[in-house]
Design a protein around this motif. Structure first.
Motif, PDB file in Angstrom:
ATOM      1  N   LYS A 128      19.938  44.935  10.388  1.00 30.86           N
ATOM      2  CA  LYS A 128      19.393  45.742   9.488  1.00 30.86           C
ATOM      3  C   LYS A 128      20.344  46.892   9.434  1.00 30.86           C
ATOM      4  CE  LYS A 128      14.733  48.059   8.830  1.00 30.86           C
ATOM      5  NZ  LYS A 128      13.612  48.218   9.577  1.00 30.86           N
ATOM      6  N   ALA A 129      21.100  47.423  10.156  1.00 31.42           N
ATOM      7  CA  ALA A 129      21.668  48.587   9.894  1.00 31.42           C
ATOM      8  C   ALA A 129      23.062  48.105   9.239  1.00 31.42           C
ATOM      9  CB  ALA A 129      22.142  49.208  11.312  1.00 31.42           C
ATOM     10  N   MET A 130      23.444  47.014   9.407  1.00 33.91           N
ATOM     11  CA  MET A 130      24.738  46.324   8.738  1.00 33.91           C
ATOM     12  C   MET A 130      24.138  46.152   7.198  1.00 33.91           C
ATOM     13  SD  MET A 130      26.753  43.480  10.824  1.00 33.91           S
ATOM     14  CE  MET A 130      25.453  43.042  12.067  1.00 33.91           C
ATOM     15  N   ALA A 131      22.863  45.471   6.958  1.00 32.99           N
ATOM     16  CA  ALA A 131      22.570  45.551   5.672  1.00 32.99           C
ATOM     17  C   ALA A 131      22.329  46.743   5.060  1.00 32.99           C
ATOM     18  CB  ALA A 131      21.166  44.810   5.769  1.00 32.99           C
ATOM     19  N   ARG A 132      21.947  47.914   5.482  1.00 34.49           N
ATOM     20  CA  ARG A 132      21.775  49.027   4.843  1.00 34.49           C
ATOM     21  C   ARG A 132      23.252  49.650   4.406  1.00 34.49           C
ATOM     22  NH1 ARG A 132      18.109  51.658   9.148  1.00 34.49           N
ATOM     23  NH2 ARG A 132      16.029  50.534   8.399  1.00 34.49           N
ATOM     24  N   ARG A 133      24.282  49.633   5.404  1.00 32.33           N
ATOM     25  CA  ARG A 133      25.373  50.055   5.236  1.00 32.33           C
ATOM     26  C   ARG A 133      26.039  49.337   4.028  1.00 32.33           C
ATOM     27  NH1 ARG A 133      29.904  51.498   9.754  1.00 32.33           N
ATOM     28  NH2 ARG A 133      28.266  52.766  10.646  1.00 32.33           N
ATOM     29  N   ILE A 143      19.340  41.548   4.559  1.00 33.30           N
ATOM     30  CA  ILE A 143      19.067  41.165   6.086  1.00 33.30           C
ATOM     31  C   ILE A 143      19.384  39.728   6.076  1.00 33.30           C
ATOM     32  CG2 ILE A 143      18.024  40.773   8.163  1.00 33.30           C
ATOM     33  CD1 ILE A 143      16.621  43.560   7.558  1.00 33.30           C
ATOM     34  N   HIS A 144      19.201  38.853   4.858  1.00 33.72           N
ATOM     35  CA  HIS A 144      19.254  37.466   5.092  1.00 33.72           C
ATOM     36  C   HIS A 144      20.850  37.320   4.744  1.00 33.72           C
ATOM     37  CE1 HIS A 144      15.021  36.657   5.388  1.00 33.72           C
ATOM     38  NE2 HIS A 144      14.861  37.606   4.177  1.00 33.72           N
ATOM     39  N   THR A 145      21.416  38.211   3.975  1.00 30.05           N
ATOM     40  CA  THR A 145      22.772  37.890   3.572  1.00 30.05           C
ATOM     41  C   THR A 145      23.727  38.038   4.785  1.00 30.05           C
ATOM     42  OG1 THR A 145      22.560  38.476   1.328  1.00 30.05           O
ATOM     43  CG2 THR A 145      24.754  38.520   2.060  1.00 30.05           C
ATOM     44  N   VAL A 146      23.233  39.233   5.417  1.00 30.94           N
ATOM     45  CA  VAL A 146      23.984  39.576   6.603  1.00 30.94           C
ATOM     46  C   VAL A 146      24.037  38.068   7.622  1.00 30.94           C
ATOM     47  CG1 VAL A 146      23.990  40.953   8.817  1.00 30.94           C
ATOM     48  CG2 VAL A 146      23.743  41.954   6.665  1.00 30.94           C
ATOM     49  N   LYS A 147      22.809  37.739   7.824  1.00 36.64           N
ATOM     50  CA  LYS A 147      22.407  36.468   8.709  1.00 36.64           C
ATOM     51  C   LYS A 147      23.322  35.488   8.308  1.00 36.64           C
ATOM     52  CE  LYS A 147      17.810  37.851  10.438  1.00 36.64           C
ATOM     53  NZ  LYS A 147      16.262  37.323  10.255  1.00 36.64           N
ATOM     54  N   PHE A 148      23.653  35.129   6.880  1.00 35.67           N
ATOM     55  CA  PHE A 148      24.368  34.291   6.285  1.00 35.67           C
ATOM     56  C   PHE A 148      25.767  34.293   6.751  1.00 35.67           C
ATOM     57  CE2 PHE A 148      27.185  33.012   3.172  1.00 35.67           C
ATOM     58  CZ  PHE A 148      27.047  31.583   2.784  1.00 35.67           C
ATOM     59  N   HIS A 149      26.196  35.521   6.636  1.00 36.11           N
ATOM     60  CA  HIS A 149      27.742  35.812   7.084  1.00 36.11           C
ATOM     61  C   HIS A 149      27.659  35.494   8.698  1.00 36.11           C
ATOM     62  CE1 HIS A 149      29.017  37.073   3.230  1.00 36.11           C
ATOM     63  NE2 HIS A 149      28.249  37.914   3.070  1.00 36.11           N
TER      64      HIS A 149
END
Length: 180
Positions: A136-141, A146-152
């Motif tokens: 969640k923090a990565m997605a915000r930054r 969050i789905h894109t973060v999980k994809f990466h």
């Protein structure tokens, strides 16, 4: 360190004009030039090809466009600004590795040959994992979902053959892909 907060710097430069210019930059930043027991050694390898000292007494910052033999603690291009040079000298004297984004890839600073090729976003995500950020923090930054973060993350784990965040970061650090 000298009493003014500056460093004792030994300059290696064969071109006297370049040496004088570097000396002026260093003194303007509050550093002291020395030939004895330096905190940092500065090697101008671009003009006159001053070699890296074989047995340096302190961490070495190299100003170069090519790949110096050995792995100095810092690598900057010869046109580094006074602020970049000052920051690099202070960082390597504190035990950090420094590499300008425009500096050449050299052993110790470039990803290992056996490391998989990661996209810039995957490298960014891996660095954020190393900082301990949650999805969640990565997605915000990064301004992504969050789905894109999980994809990466999934792509990273696959490429690095990692089963956990800690393992991915460890492999990234060992391979020279990220620095913390």
């Amino acid at each position: 360190m000298s009493g003014t907060g500056g460093l004792r710097v030994r300059v290696h430069a064969t071109d006297p004009v370049r040496r004088h210019g570097l000396a002026a930059l260093l003194q303007a930043a509050g550093h002291t030039l020395t030939d004895e027991t330096p905190d940092v050694e500065l090697c101008d390898m671009d003009r006159g090809s001053a070699p890296l000292p074989k047995e340096a007494e302190a961490p070495v910052v190299a100003l170069t466009r090519g790949s110096p033999a050995g792995a100095p603690a810092g690598v900057l291009t010869p046109d580094a600004t006074a602020q970049q040079l000052d920051a690099a000298l202070r960082a390597v004297s504190a035990g950090l590795l420094v590499r300008s984004t425009a500096a050449p890839d050299i052993k110790g600073f470039a990803p290992a040959d056996d490391m998989p090729l990661l996209t810039p976003r995957e490298r960014e995500i891996l660095g954020l994992i190393g900082e301990g950020l949650s999805n969640k923090a990565m997605a915000r930054r990064l301004g992504i979902s969050i789905h894109t973060v999980k994809f990466h993350l999934e792509a990273l784990f696959t490429k690095l053959d990692a089963t956990s965040r800690a393992e991915a970061v460890t492999k990234g650090l060992r391979g020279g892909v990220i620095e913390l």
